[in-house]
Design an enzyme around this catalytic site. Structure first.
Site, PDB file in Angstrom:
ATOM      1  CD  GLU A 166     -40.182 -45.538 -12.069  1.00  0.00           C
ATOM      2  OE1 GLU A 166     -39.470 -45.164 -13.011  1.00  0.00           O
ATOM      3  OE2 GLU A 166     -39.760 -45.672 -10.913  1.00  0.00           O
ATOM      4  CD  GLU A 356     -38.943 -50.166  -9.380  1.00  0.00           C
ATOM      5  OE1 GLU A 356     -38.137 -49.220  -9.496  1.00  0.00           O
ATOM      6  OE2 GLU A 356     -39.431 -50.757 -10.352  1.00  0.00           O
TER       7      GLU A 356
HETATM    8  C1  FCB Z   1     -36.755 -47.306 -11.779  1.00  0.00           C
HETATM    9  C2  FCB Z   1     -37.170 -48.463 -12.667  1.00  0.00           C
HETATM   10  C3  FCB Z   1     -36.456 -49.747 -12.328  1.00  0.00           C
HETATM   11  C4  FCB Z   1     -35.001 -49.524 -11.962  1.00  0.00           C
HETATM   12  C5  FCB Z   1     -34.819 -48.380 -11.009  1.00  0.00           C
HETATM   13  C6  FCB Z   1     -33.393 -48.108 -10.633  1.00  0.00           C
HETATM   14  O1  FCB Z   1     -37.100 -46.102 -12.364  1.00  0.00           O
HETATM   15  O2  FCB Z   1     -38.540 -48.704 -12.498  1.00  0.00           O
HETATM   16  O3  FCB Z   1     -36.631 -50.637 -13.393  1.00  0.00           O
HETATM   17  O4  FCB Z   1     -34.225 -49.433 -13.073  1.00  0.00           O
HETATM   18  O5  FCB Z   1     -35.382 -47.219 -11.541  1.00  0.00           O
END
Ligand code: FCB
Length: 445
Positions: A166, A356
């Site tokens: 990110e 994620e």
């Molecule tokens: C994302 C991050 C990860 C985590 C989630 C909740 O933006 O990549 O490390 O903290 O949020």
């Protein structure tokens, strides 16, 4: 819906990150990171929490990887702490640091888990921040050295590489608004950080291609659908500007489109001039094997002339009375579906992995049980939306849950729990939440 509806070769995984999990912040020669230093400053992190010990993955990696396996996952995503490998950011590698990740990788392979390794998950060595960090044009040189070492060490065992986690997160929060490490502010810092991140992303992609045989190379992006609060033209334009800053600015250069322009959005004109963007369109492009998509919330915004540069502000989910997580992040699986489709509709992405996905809800450990029904519902809704996108032709090949154990959630400290496994941070006792048991059943169904 069953796990098998996604196909037998779909990659179900679970993700963690070095600074959020490892702890052992000054052990075996590790250098300080920007998060170790940032956390020492008063008021930066909720409750004064620090990542120093986190959930001790450094000592408990065997147990935690076994947990990932026990929950039925096939993929284990983790990141390498640059400051363990190169305590000073550059210079001589630290043998103990190199060894640690060999052990983590070997443990995965022995258990039949496929390692997906992130090179940069926000934990820059502090030594490099002192030289300018992401605002310095030397970043590419430093990153090349770090990545080259990783490829030589691990490239014969690890085929799945993620360059950045990110870039929107660490450039905007870390260098523009200062709420994340290293806590710097200002548009010039922001422009430099965005540009050096984009350039490194593509160049390190090329480096991995040349160093690792049969590599499967990706990078990840956060994304949020931005909706105008009303259909008034000024709100629609506010949403378009926000969409550029949260989404388009990061994915489009990789795909060969350069940084976005938007009529009347001066900040973008300045970014183009400041970075001499026209010279770089090609170098910012790289044909990644997969793009990691990470969607945590949808956003609604309205025109607000008082907000500098962007003239837009959020209309919070809580005030709109729509479902949200304990962070106040809007839960909206239809919006997730639309974002996945939007990435696919660019036309030149070969493969999407949801690298994620997860949510923070207030968990209660009662008599050894965490009945996190909200989280289970969340996953069911989001996976249903993903299945719809997949059935409509999106080549989505994996979903990695965020995250295995409760961990250090950046500026929110330890209170914001995203894990499938509850951690008592005093005793480090792990308790599988009901969502963890749900995943096991789902993946094996
Ligand atoms: C994302 C991050 C990860 C985590 C989630 C909740 O933006 O990549 O490390 O903290 O949020």
């Amino acid at each position: 819906m069953k796990g098998s509806d996604f196909g037998d070769d779909f990659q179900w995984g679970v993700a963690i990150a070095a600074i959020q999990n490892e702890g052992a912040y000054n052990i075996d020669g590790k250098g300080l990171t920007i998060w170790d230093v940032f956390a020492r400053k008063q008021g930066k992190i909720k409750n004064g929490d620090k990542p120093s010990h986190a959930c001790e993955f450094y000592y408990r990696y065997k147990d935690d990887i076994l947990l990932a396996k026990a929950l039925g996952f096939k993929v284990f995503r983790f990141s390498i702490a640059w400051a363990r490998i190169l305590p000073e950011g550059t210079g001589k590698p630290n043998k103990a640091g190199l060894l640690f990740y060999h052990k983590v990788i070997d443990e995965c392979l022995e258990l039949g888990l496929i390692p997906y390794v992130t090179l940069y998950h926000w934990d820059l060595p502090q030594a490099l921040e002192l030289e300018g960090g992401w605002t310095s044009h030397l970043m590419l040189k430093w990153f090349t050295r770090f990545a080259t070492i990783c490829m030589h060490e691990y490239g014969n065992k690890v085929k799945n590489w993620i360059v950045l986690n990110e870039p929107m997160g660490f450039t905007t929060l870390g260098y523009m608004v200062g709420v994340h490490a290293p806590g710097r502010i200002g548009v010039d810092n922001f422009f430099n950080a965005v540009h050096n991140a984009a350039l490194s992303q593509a160049e390190i992609g090329r480096l991995i291609r040349s160093e690792v045989k049969d590599a499967h190379i990706g990078t990840t992006f956060s994304c949020s659908e931005v909706m105008p609060y009303t259909q008034k033209e000024e709100d629609i334009q506010a949403a378009n500007r926000m969409d550029i800053l949260l989404n388009r600015l990061y994915i489009e250069p990789v795909l060969g489109k350069g940084y976005p322009y938007h009529e009347g959005f001066n900040l973008m004109d300045k970014l183009h001039l400041h970075t001499k963007a026209w010279k770089y369109t090609e170098r910012l492009t790289f044909d990644f094997d997969f793009i990691g998509v990470q969607n945590y919330f949808a956003l609604t915004v309205k025109h607000n002339p008082l907000i500098p540069y962007i003239q837009a502000s959020e209309v919070k989910a809580t005030s709109r009375k729509v479902p949200c997580t304990a962070f106040g992040w809007e839960i909206n699986s239809d919006s997730f579906y639309r974002m996945v489709k939007r990435f696919w509709d660019y036309g030149n992405i070969k493969e999407i992995i949801i690298s994620e996905g997860g949510a923070y809800f207030k968990d209660h450990l009662v008599n050894g049980v965490v009945n996190d029904a909200h989280r289970i519902q969340y996953y069911q809704d989001y996976l249903q939306a993903l299945l719809k996108a997949k059935s409509e032709g999106v080549n989505v090949t994996g979903y990695f849950a965020w995250t295995l154990t409760d961990n250090f959630e950046w500026a929110e400290g330890y209170k914001a729990r995203f894990g499938l496994v509850h951690v008592d941070f005093k005793t480090q006792l792990r308790t599988i939440k009901n969502s963890g048991y749900w995943w096991r059943k789902f993946v094996s169904s």
